[in-house]
Enzyme design. Sequence first.
Site, PDB file in Angstrom:
ATOM      1  N   LEU A  34      18.014  12.843 -20.112  1.00 49.18           N
ATOM      2  CA  LEU A  34      18.206  12.315 -18.729  1.00 49.18           C
ATOM      3  C   LEU A  34      17.598  12.980 -17.640  1.00 49.18           C
ATOM      4  O   LEU A  34      17.096  12.597 -16.663  1.00 49.18           O
ATOM      5  CB  LEU A  34      19.729  12.136 -18.614  1.00 49.18           C
ATOM      6  CG  LEU A  34      20.521  11.050 -19.574  1.00 49.18           C
ATOM      7  CD1 LEU A  34      22.067  10.903 -19.041  1.00 49.18           C
ATOM      8  CD2 LEU A  34      19.907   9.736 -19.474  1.00 49.18           C
ATOM      9  N   LYS A  47       0.833  -1.204  -0.064  1.00 47.58           N
ATOM     10  CA  LYS A  47       0.068   0.051   0.058  1.00 47.58           C
ATOM     11  C   LYS A  47       0.687   1.293   0.147  1.00 47.58           C
ATOM     12  O   LYS A  47       0.694   2.378  -0.726  1.00 47.58           O
ATOM     13  CB  LYS A  47      -0.881  -0.162   1.283  1.00 47.58           C
ATOM     14  CG  LYS A  47      -1.931  -1.006   1.245  1.00 47.58           C
ATOM     15  CD  LYS A  47      -3.251  -0.895   2.275  1.00 47.58           C
ATOM     16  CE  LYS A  47      -2.406  -0.763   3.682  1.00 47.58           C
ATOM     17  NZ  LYS A  47      -1.561  -1.933   4.003  1.00 47.58           N
ATOM     18  N   TYR A  64      11.634  21.450 -22.863  1.00 48.25           N
ATOM     19  CA  TYR A  64      11.891  20.072 -21.844  1.00 48.25           C
ATOM     20  C   TYR A  64      10.408  19.697 -21.744  1.00 48.25           C
ATOM     21  O   TYR A  64      10.435  18.489 -21.573  1.00 48.25           O
ATOM     22  CB  TYR A  64      12.462  20.657 -20.668  1.00 48.25           C
ATOM     23  CG  TYR A  64      14.220  20.751 -20.828  1.00 48.25           C
ATOM     24  CD1 TYR A  64      14.631  19.931 -20.635  1.00 48.25           C
ATOM     25  CD2 TYR A  64      14.458  22.046 -20.669  1.00 48.25           C
ATOM     26  CE1 TYR A  64      16.057  19.820 -20.724  1.00 48.25           C
ATOM     27  CE2 TYR A  64      16.126  22.239 -20.614  1.00 48.25           C
ATOM     28  CZ  TYR A  64      16.743  21.075 -20.667  1.00 48.25           C
ATOM     29  OH  TYR A  64      18.205  21.231 -20.941  1.00 48.25           O
ATOM     30  N   ASP A  80      -3.336   6.339   3.325  1.00 48.12           N
ATOM     31  CA  ASP A  80      -2.691   5.233   3.317  1.00 48.12           C
ATOM     32  C   ASP A  80      -2.739   4.784   4.625  1.00 48.12           C
ATOM     33  O   ASP A  80      -2.140   4.892   5.775  1.00 48.12           O
ATOM     34  CB  ASP A  80      -1.134   5.263   3.030  1.00 48.12           C
ATOM     35  CG  ASP A  80      -0.341   4.290   3.192  1.00 48.12           C
ATOM     36  OD1 ASP A  80      -0.854   3.016   3.108  1.00 48.12           O
ATOM     37  OD2 ASP A  80       1.069   4.193   3.256  1.00 48.12           O
TER      38      ASP A  80
END
Length: 545
Positions: A498, A110, A468, A189
């Site tokens: 990258l 989770k 970008y 969560d």
Amino acid sequence: MSTTSAIDSDDEGGELFNGFGSAPMSRSTSQKRTSKRWSFHNNTRPNLQDMPSAASIARRLSDITGEDGVHEEMSVSVLGGGQLYSTESGRLFHAGKIIISLAGLPGRGKTHLSVSLTRYLRWLGVKTHSFHLGNYRRASAEDDITHDLFVPSPNSKKANDIRNKIVNECLSDILNFFKNDKGQVAIYDAVNALPEYRLELHQRFKELNIQVLFIESLVTDDSIIMKNMEEAARSSPDYLSWDYQKAYKDYSERIKTLTPYYKEMGAEKESELSYIKFINFGERIELHNSNYGYLINKVVFYLMNSRIKSGSVFFARCYKNSLEYTQDPPLDEEGLKYSRDLAATLFDHLKSQGKHYIKELDEIKERLRPLAPARTLSVEERHPAAGVDGVDINSLVVWTSVKQRTVETTKFFAERNVKIRHRIQLSQKNPGIVGGLSEEEIEQKFPNEYDHYQRDPYHYRFSRSESYHDLAIKIEPLILEMERMSGDILIIADDTILKVFYGYLMSCSCYDIPYLNFSTDEIIEVKFNAYSNSATRIPITSHEK
């Protein structure tokens, strides 16, 4: 599940009025917390046109190592590299407010799921935050509290009081995130073991005009549970400085204590809930009441491509990164030496980590040594069908662009029968009319354009060029492919590519991505972790033939 906190009327039609009780929410600084309440109150969109050029220069980053920013406060309204548009409120106007509530026993991934979802949604420009109930528990629990604290209705009054306190604090922070921080997606969560808890959570947020989606993580494959337990015993914040064996035993006992209480979603009284059953971390997905909007459909799409990650992503700059966009010469002697050193350094590093497949690669190399030079890869080998790579956690795949010098850089990997994949999306950023010009020449020839570029180098594009942001949109299919894969991946590409990949994996602001620095004398390794990714440098060392 109840709470004694509330939030005053929201300025957006009172959507959070009288939520979760009637008393004003306490903001006392005396509360013991692992970190302060999440609060990102500066919601104004940056005025890039009025920012002095020096402001962007000051953002240059000296180091790209360390942990990712997926848990950091969001200081600007535009954060994600793949964001298509922004609004003054910081929320996508066609998506509303959503709480994603996780459910499932410990050891079911989770936390990994909440963190990876947060990373992906932030990348899309959605103001998202994970609220881990475990953080609140660690801040409030006392040493004499046993696993009784994890039971939905503890026998101990002390454990029950602590449990109610941490749930109240966490839900109050979620409400504060929606009201004061203009958040759009909160990820809760927690175990959420019982149907009555889930129903109450749904009803409370529904009354506040907040969509509720449950994602239940179920695991029927014991090998996945064992792997998750081993990872938790090694890296969970609950077990810092613990002996591994003791940590593993304690985590096992926690699961055994809670298992009899957990009720799988699907009871008749939960028929009105919208939920997704996420089985064996992507092996199968079941949708219930799936009348979802745009943003939740993006979540579903991501889940279809999500797996428990293992291994690392390695970044290496291509040789002669400074070549003009249209140039594509083969490797010279120095380039071949760089390729050899790159491969040898990475193989040495993987061996030092006990990667078993490296021994197999060495054996393959010995068998191939008397044979003719490596053959040209077929189209099917360069561009296989989705799902072929990354099935085995003990594997290495190399991604390169279609440029000749990046393809030839893989020569010493191909010799060991490493899978090489050529991806046209990994082509460097097209500089357009400023190609081949130095920064000083650009400023002199195109002063107005250069000024705009300095103010927002991520989004601005010169004439006939790419930004970008364009690269971020272009590589999204590769990001999803990477999320599906296990094992190790090496990406050899221009540093513009990258930077964008690293920006996604490490949750970088789009304003930081252009200033990331990749050197040709090192490999950057990004390691996956359930709670946060981390990046380290591996110096490329010289190796003889």
